[in-house]
Design an enzyme around this catalytic site. Structure first.
Site, PDB file in Angstrom:
ATOM      1  N   GLU A  93       0.904  -1.257   0.031  1.00 20.00           N
ATOM      2  CA  GLU A  93       0.097   0.021  -0.018  1.00 20.00           C
ATOM      3  C   GLU A  93       0.861   1.443  -0.059  1.00 20.00           C
ATOM      4  O   GLU A  93       1.969   1.239   0.634  1.00 20.00           O
ATOM      5  CB  GLU A  93      -0.881  -0.157   1.269  1.00 20.00           C
ATOM      6  CG  GLU A  93      -1.993  -1.123   1.194  1.00 20.00           C
ATOM      7  CD  GLU A  93      -2.980  -1.327   2.355  1.00 20.00           C
ATOM      8  OE1 GLU A  93      -3.810  -1.832   2.378  1.00 20.00           O
ATOM      9  OE2 GLU A  93      -2.829  -0.151   3.166  1.00 20.00           O
ATOM     10  N   CYS A 106       3.608   8.763   0.755  1.00 18.79           N
ATOM     11  CA  CYS A 106       4.141   7.793   1.738  1.00 18.79           C
ATOM     12  C   CYS A 106       4.264   6.570   0.959  1.00 18.79           C
ATOM     13  O   CYS A 106       3.482   5.768   0.336  1.00 18.79           O
ATOM     14  CB  CYS A 106       3.155   7.608   3.045  1.00 18.79           C
ATOM     15  SG  CYS A 106       3.989   6.482   4.213  1.00 18.79           S
ATOM     16  N   CYS A 113       6.521  -6.222   7.088  1.00 19.11           N
ATOM     17  CA  CYS A 113       7.646  -5.373   7.802  1.00 19.11           C
ATOM     18  C   CYS A 113       8.763  -6.601   8.544  1.00 19.11           C
ATOM     19  O   CYS A 113       8.281  -7.623   9.276  1.00 19.11           O
ATOM     20  CB  CYS A 113       7.517  -4.504   8.768  1.00 19.11           C
ATOM     21  SG  CYS A 113       8.719  -3.610   9.531  1.00 19.11           S
ATOM     22  N   CYS A 117       7.130  -4.073  15.577  1.00 17.69           N
ATOM     23  CA  CYS A 117       6.686  -2.791  16.579  1.00 17.69           C
ATOM     24  C   CYS A 117       5.282  -3.363  16.931  1.00 17.69           C
ATOM     25  O   CYS A 117       4.411  -3.633  16.112  1.00 17.69           O
ATOM     26  CB  CYS A 117       7.031  -1.417  15.950  1.00 17.69           C
ATOM     27  SG  CYS A 117       8.508  -1.089  15.472  1.00 17.69           S
ATOM     28  N   CYS A 120       2.020  -1.361  15.812  1.00 16.17           N
ATOM     29  CA  CYS A 120       1.883  -1.210  14.195  1.00 16.17           C
ATOM     30  C   CYS A 120       1.156  -2.326  13.630  1.00 16.17           C
ATOM     31  O   CYS A 120       1.688  -3.637  13.771  1.00 16.17           O
ATOM     32  CB  CYS A 120       3.333  -0.941  13.695  1.00 16.17           C
ATOM     33  SG  CYS A 120       3.288  -0.573  12.123  1.00 16.17           S
ATOM     34  N   CYS A 332      -1.190   6.376   9.802  1.00 15.74           N
ATOM     35  CA  CYS A 332       0.393   5.880  10.217  1.00 15.74           C
ATOM     36  C   CYS A 332      -0.060   4.733  11.111  1.00 15.74           C
ATOM     37  O   CYS A 332      -0.770   4.714  11.924  1.00 15.74           O
ATOM     38  CB  CYS A 332       0.957   6.866  11.085  1.00 15.74           C
ATOM     39  SG  CYS A 332       2.599   6.438  11.579  1.00 15.74           S
TER      40      CYS A 332
END
Length: 363
Positions: A93, A106, A113, A117, A120, A332
């Site tokens: 995305e 962005c 990933c 974290c 997230c 975010c």
């Protein structure tokens, strides 16, 4: 020429080498970069300052292959989100955020990933692989055809510095005057603190830097940003203090997500002031954007404001990021895509959610 070379994988320097090794003049690289990235032309027949013979060779032996647009969503606040499918059927995305004085794109650097974290949503999807340079810069190419992109932030899916070479090459194209012509202050890389790669980046690139901090102590950051166990705050701050030593006016942006009762208390603000003392810093407070089954909640606006005021009174430049695109899961920490997870992290997270629902583990 090698069969099916994707020309989006090349910056101007490597493209000049590509042409030179095949008996073509290196200046052809400048022409091709300009056609593809500046003018947005991907049909070789339209590249009229290239010889017919060269165009035929390129059409035969190379491709200009972009990610495929699967869906495109528009938020009520004007934010636009694309889901892009890659050749291996993974999806990523990217998000465009319009503002009065800029248009920020962005961009993702990995499928999923490699980090995890805890706050997230992207991290909970697991990890498949790094994106190629073509898949990174292809996002910019697509967005540029639809929007007025003035700024690019490497803050989408993934940890950019764990895909160092491809990300740097893509950023070089972004800043190339014959590519997208963005200044070093309009291209920002965000990292969770991969220290060896940060040091290398400072030596070869002058893009702007953001650090995903989110906690002022090792004890808390070990939980929120697990890479801190490998690269603790003392080492991270040592690098940050000297990162822009040759450009004293430049500052590192420290991103700090505001989690209710976790990292938003007065003591945390005071610890953050101490941590960033003598660091060329500005702080970006980010209201937490929830995702399904997360145990975290967003700090109240009054708490965020009080936290901000403590930092500002200590002399730290501090702003609160406006939440954008949350109605389409484009804010975010909300980007998820479709990840062929090689880490089994999605499976582990599903079990954690199930156990939490049965009271087996504490929230």
């Amino acid at each position: 020429m090698s069969a099916h070379v994707n020309l989006l994988d090349y910056d101007r320097k490597s493209l000049a080498e590509f042409f030179g090794s095949r008996g073509e003049k290196p200046f052809r690289a400048t022409q091709l970069i300009q056609w593809i990235h500046h003018y947005g032309v991907i049909n070789f027949d339209e590249m009229t300052n290239l010889s017919k013979e060269l165009r035929e060779k390129l059409a035969k032996d190379t491709v200009i292959e972009l990610p495929e647009i699967v869906t495109e969503q528009l938020s009520k606040d004007g934010t636009r989100k694309w889901v892009l499918k890659l050749k291996d059927n993974n999806c990523i995305e990217m998000v465009f955020i319009p503002e009065a004085d800029r248009g920020t794109l962005c961009v993702s650097s990995q499928v999923g990933c490699a980090l995890n974290c805890s706050f997230c949503s992207t991290g909970k999807q697991g990890f498949s692989r790094n994106l190629t340079t073509a898949e990174i810069i292809g996002q910019v190419w697509i967005a540029k055809r639809a929007e007025q992109v003035t700024n690019v932030v490497m803050m989408g899916m993934g940890e950019p510095l764990l895909n160092f070479d491809n990300v740097v090459k893509a950023m070089d194209i972004m800043m190339d005057d014959f590519g997208y012509g963005l200044s070093k202050r309009r291209v920002t890389l965000s990292t969770s603190g991969v220290i060896p790669a940060m040091k290398e980046l400072s030596e070869i690139s002058d893009v702007s830097l953001a650090v995903s901090l989110h906690a002022p102590t090792d004890e808390l950051r070990d939980i929120l940003v697990p890479i801190n166990k490998k690269y603790p705050l003392s080492e991270l701050m040592a690098v940050c203090k000297t990162y822009f030593e040759n450009e004293p006016r430049r500052k590192i942006t420290f991103e700090y997500v505001m989690l209710e009762g976790i990292n938003d208390k007065r003591q945390h603000a005071e610890q953050l002031v101490t941590l960033l003392r003598d660091v060329p810093a500005k702080v970006n407070l980010i209201p937490f954007n929830p995702f399904p089954y997360t145990q975290y909640k967003r700090s109240s606006q009054s708490v965020i404001n009080a936290f901000r005021d403590i930092l500002k009174s200590a002399g730290l430049i501090t702003v609160t990021r406006k939440t954008r695109g949350d109605d389409i899961d484009a804010a975010c920490g909300q980007l998820v895509g479709k990840v062929n997870d090689k880490t089994r992290r999605k499976e582990q997270y599903a079990k954690e959610i199930f156990d939490r629902s049965r009271g087996v583990i504490a929230v």
